[in-house]
Scaffold this motif. Sequence first.
Motif, PDB file in Angstrom:
ATOM      1  N   GLN A  71      22.591  32.901  88.325  1.00 19.00           N
ATOM      2  CA  GLN A  71      22.217  32.342  87.137  1.00 19.00           C
ATOM      3  C   GLN A  71      23.453  31.372  86.671  1.00 19.00           C
ATOM      4  O   GLN A  71      23.173  30.131  86.301  1.00 19.00           O
ATOM      5  CB  GLN A  71      21.959  33.257  86.287  1.00 19.00           C
ATOM      6  N   GLU A  81      17.647  27.914  82.349  1.00 17.16           N
ATOM      7  CA  GLU A  81      17.373  29.141  83.019  1.00 17.16           C
ATOM      8  C   GLU A  81      15.504  29.241  82.492  1.00 17.16           C
ATOM      9  O   GLU A  81      14.868  30.160  83.199  1.00 17.16           O
ATOM     10  CB  GLU A  81      17.738  30.415  82.283  1.00 17.16           C
ATOM     11  N   SER A 112      19.028  37.122  79.451  1.00 18.75           N
ATOM     12  CA  SER A 112      18.504  35.945  79.811  1.00 18.75           C
ATOM     13  C   SER A 112      16.920  36.318  79.845  1.00 18.75           C
ATOM     14  O   SER A 112      16.574  37.203  80.218  1.00 18.75           O
ATOM     15  CB  SER A 112      18.751  35.113  80.968  1.00 18.75           C
TER      16      SER A 112
END
Length: 186
Positions: A71, A81, A112
């Motif tokens: 990520q 993202e 996230s």
Amino acid sequence: MIVLLGFAAICLFWPRTVELPKLAAIDDPQLPSITGDTDAFSSGKPKLVAFYYTQCPDVCPMTVIDLLSLQETLEGKDVPENDYHVILITLDPEVDTVDRIKQYKNQFDITSGNWLFLRGTVEQTEEVTNQFKMVFQKDRDGQIVHGTTMYVLDDENQIRAVHDMNTGQAAVNVEQIAEHIETLIK
């Protein structure tokens, strides 16, 4: 000189990425996430799919740490993202309750929204692993022996690449996965 200019033009305009093959199609599994959503596979976004269980002593947690690096790598390449998903599917829904999975997620400080933790019934889990041809078996002590393959899917749930989890022998190839996800987003 003309040959050199022609070669330079070809190099300049030649595509820099190779088309990823279509290895297999996955039906849209209706596994619920720990938030109750069932549309993880119908999001229309590329996704990395990995199988895990919360009591895994080594491969799963090491892989999650590497996926956090993935990520960061994608963020460094200006890939938002919300353009892709990281999907983790538990292989042990009898033990991995929603609360236990939330604790696992919090252990790694995963905040996230593009990380989706899925948990179905035992039967649903077997159906999904069969689609991915991912083998696993739970022993009497509750340990699960499982395949260590992760899958990159495109927005239509076609498997486009496979990657190894972190087995302790080698870390996840974060750069290559990032390249594959970037290719599928473009």
